[in-house]
Scaffold this motif. Structure first.
Motif, PDB file in Angstrom:
ATOM      1  N   TYR A  98      59.089  11.829 121.318  1.00 44.21           N
ATOM      2  CA  TYR A  98      60.365  12.537 121.254  1.00 44.21           C
ATOM      3  C   TYR A  98      61.249  12.191 122.439  1.00 44.21           C
ATOM      4  CZ  TYR A  98      58.075  15.532 117.823  1.00 44.21           C
ATOM      5  OH  TYR A  98      57.422  16.005 116.727  1.00 44.21           O
ATOM      6  N   ALA A 123      64.416  13.810 122.176  1.00 42.60           N
ATOM      7  CA  ALA A 123      65.253  15.002 122.078  1.00 42.60           C
ATOM      8  C   ALA A 123      64.442  16.105 121.401  1.00 42.60           C
ATOM      9  CB  ALA A 123      66.511  14.705 121.267  1.00 42.60           C
ATOM     10  N   TRP A 124      64.559  17.315 121.920  1.00 42.08           N
ATOM     11  CA  TRP A 124      63.864  18.456 121.341  1.00 42.08           C
ATOM     12  C   TRP A 124      64.521  19.732 121.845  1.00 42.08           C
ATOM     13  CZ3 TRP A 124      62.128  15.581 125.358  1.00 42.08           C
ATOM     14  CH2 TRP A 124      61.853  16.239 126.552  1.00 42.08           C
ATOM     15  N   VAL A 125      64.205  20.829 121.209  1.00 39.14           N
ATOM     16  CA  VAL A 125      64.680  22.143 121.641  1.00 39.14           C
ATOM     17  C   VAL A 125      63.531  22.825 122.369  1.00 39.14           C
ATOM     18  CG1 VAL A 125      65.556  24.379 120.882  1.00 39.14           C
ATOM     19  CG2 VAL A 125      66.283  22.281 119.701  1.00 39.14           C
ATOM     20  N   ASP A 126      63.788  23.256 123.608  1.00 41.89           N
ATOM     21  CA  ASP A 126      62.728  23.884 124.393  1.00 41.89           C
ATOM     22  C   ASP A 126      62.521  25.354 123.995  1.00 41.89           C
ATOM     23  OD1 ASP A 126      64.700  25.394 125.692  1.00 41.89           O
ATOM     24  OD2 ASP A 126      64.665  24.166 127.505  1.00 41.89           O
ATOM     25  N   GLY A 146      65.445  27.602 123.679  1.00 42.18           N
ATOM     26  CA  GLY A 146      66.465  27.253 122.691  1.00 42.18           C
ATOM     27  C   GLY A 146      67.470  26.226 123.178  1.00 42.18           C
ATOM     28  N   LYS A 147      67.209  25.629 124.344  1.00 41.97           N
ATOM     29  CA  LYS A 147      68.129  24.635 124.915  1.00 41.97           C
ATOM     30  C   LYS A 147      67.739  23.229 124.450  1.00 41.97           C
ATOM     31  CE  LYS A 147      69.962  22.884 129.244  1.00 41.97           C
ATOM     32  NZ  LYS A 147      69.855  22.885 130.697  1.00 41.97           N
ATOM     33  N   LEU A 148      68.733  22.484 124.002  1.00 44.24           N
ATOM     34  CA  LEU A 148      68.496  21.112 123.561  1.00 44.24           C
ATOM     35  C   LEU A 148      68.219  20.225 124.769  1.00 44.24           C
ATOM     36  CD1 LEU A 148      68.441  19.110 121.205  1.00 44.24           C
ATOM     37  CD2 LEU A 148      70.913  18.843 121.478  1.00 44.24           C
ATOM     38  N   GLN A 149      67.104  19.508 124.733  1.00 44.74           N
ATOM     39  CA  GLN A 149      66.683  18.627 125.825  1.00 44.74           C
ATOM     40  C   GLN A 149      66.768  17.167 125.370  1.00 44.74           C
ATOM     41  OE1 GLN A 149      65.535  19.511 128.949  1.00 44.74           O
ATOM     42  NE2 GLN A 149      65.966  21.657 128.492  1.00 44.74           N
ATOM     43  N   PHE A 150      67.200  16.287 126.255  1.00 40.19           N
ATOM     44  CA  PHE A 150      67.240  14.849 125.999  1.00 40.19           C
ATOM     45  C   PHE A 150      66.527  14.123 127.127  1.00 40.19           C
ATOM     46  CE2 PHE A 150      71.051  16.348 123.812  1.00 40.19           C
ATOM     47  CZ  PHE A 150      70.929  15.720 122.580  1.00 40.19           C
ATOM     48  N   ASP A 199      64.496   4.882 119.575  1.00 36.47           N
ATOM     49  CA  ASP A 199      65.611   5.559 118.915  1.00 36.47           C
ATOM     50  C   ASP A 199      66.505   4.586 118.160  1.00 36.47           C
ATOM     51  OD1 ASP A 199      64.706   7.974 119.824  1.00 36.47           O
ATOM     52  OD2 ASP A 199      66.190   8.160 121.431  1.00 36.47           O
TER      53      ASP A 199
END
Length: 105
Positions: free
Chosen positions: A69, A71-74, A77-81, A89
């Protein structure tokens, strides 16, 4: 943790030692060795806590799915890159996104 192998990328400042984290190691060990009478739960615990690597052949191969991954949501609830150090990708976007080059007739 299961150490797969070290992979070093030239020309990239990040060096990666691929390590797979397993969350339920005791339960996984018991499941994988359930048909092996030589491996009781106590022996599995002892081997896991010995501080030494132990290689054990399982009767039947077990498929393992490894995901990567960037990108994911921690948990908050915050989007992480993160940087795509393996350049997966670009490849995946080419497979997932429709463009004139990847549409079959």
């Amino acid at each position: 943790m299961i150490r797969i192998r070290n992979i070093f990328l030239t020309g990239i400042s990040v060096h990666s030692a691929m390590v797979v984290s397993v969350s339920e190691t005791r339960e996984d060990g018991q499941l994988l060795l359930a048909d092996n009478q030589n491996w009781s739960a106590e022996r599995i615990d002892s081997a896991m806590n010995s501080g030494k690597e132990k290689y054990v052949r399982v009767k039947d191969p077990v498929p393992v799915l490894i995901t990567y991954y960037t990108a994911w949501v921690d948990e908050a609830g915050k989007l992480q890159f993160r940087e795509d150090i393996y350049d997966h990708d670009t490849y995946m976007a080419g497979k997932l996104l429709l463009t004139p080059d990847n549409i079959s007739s």
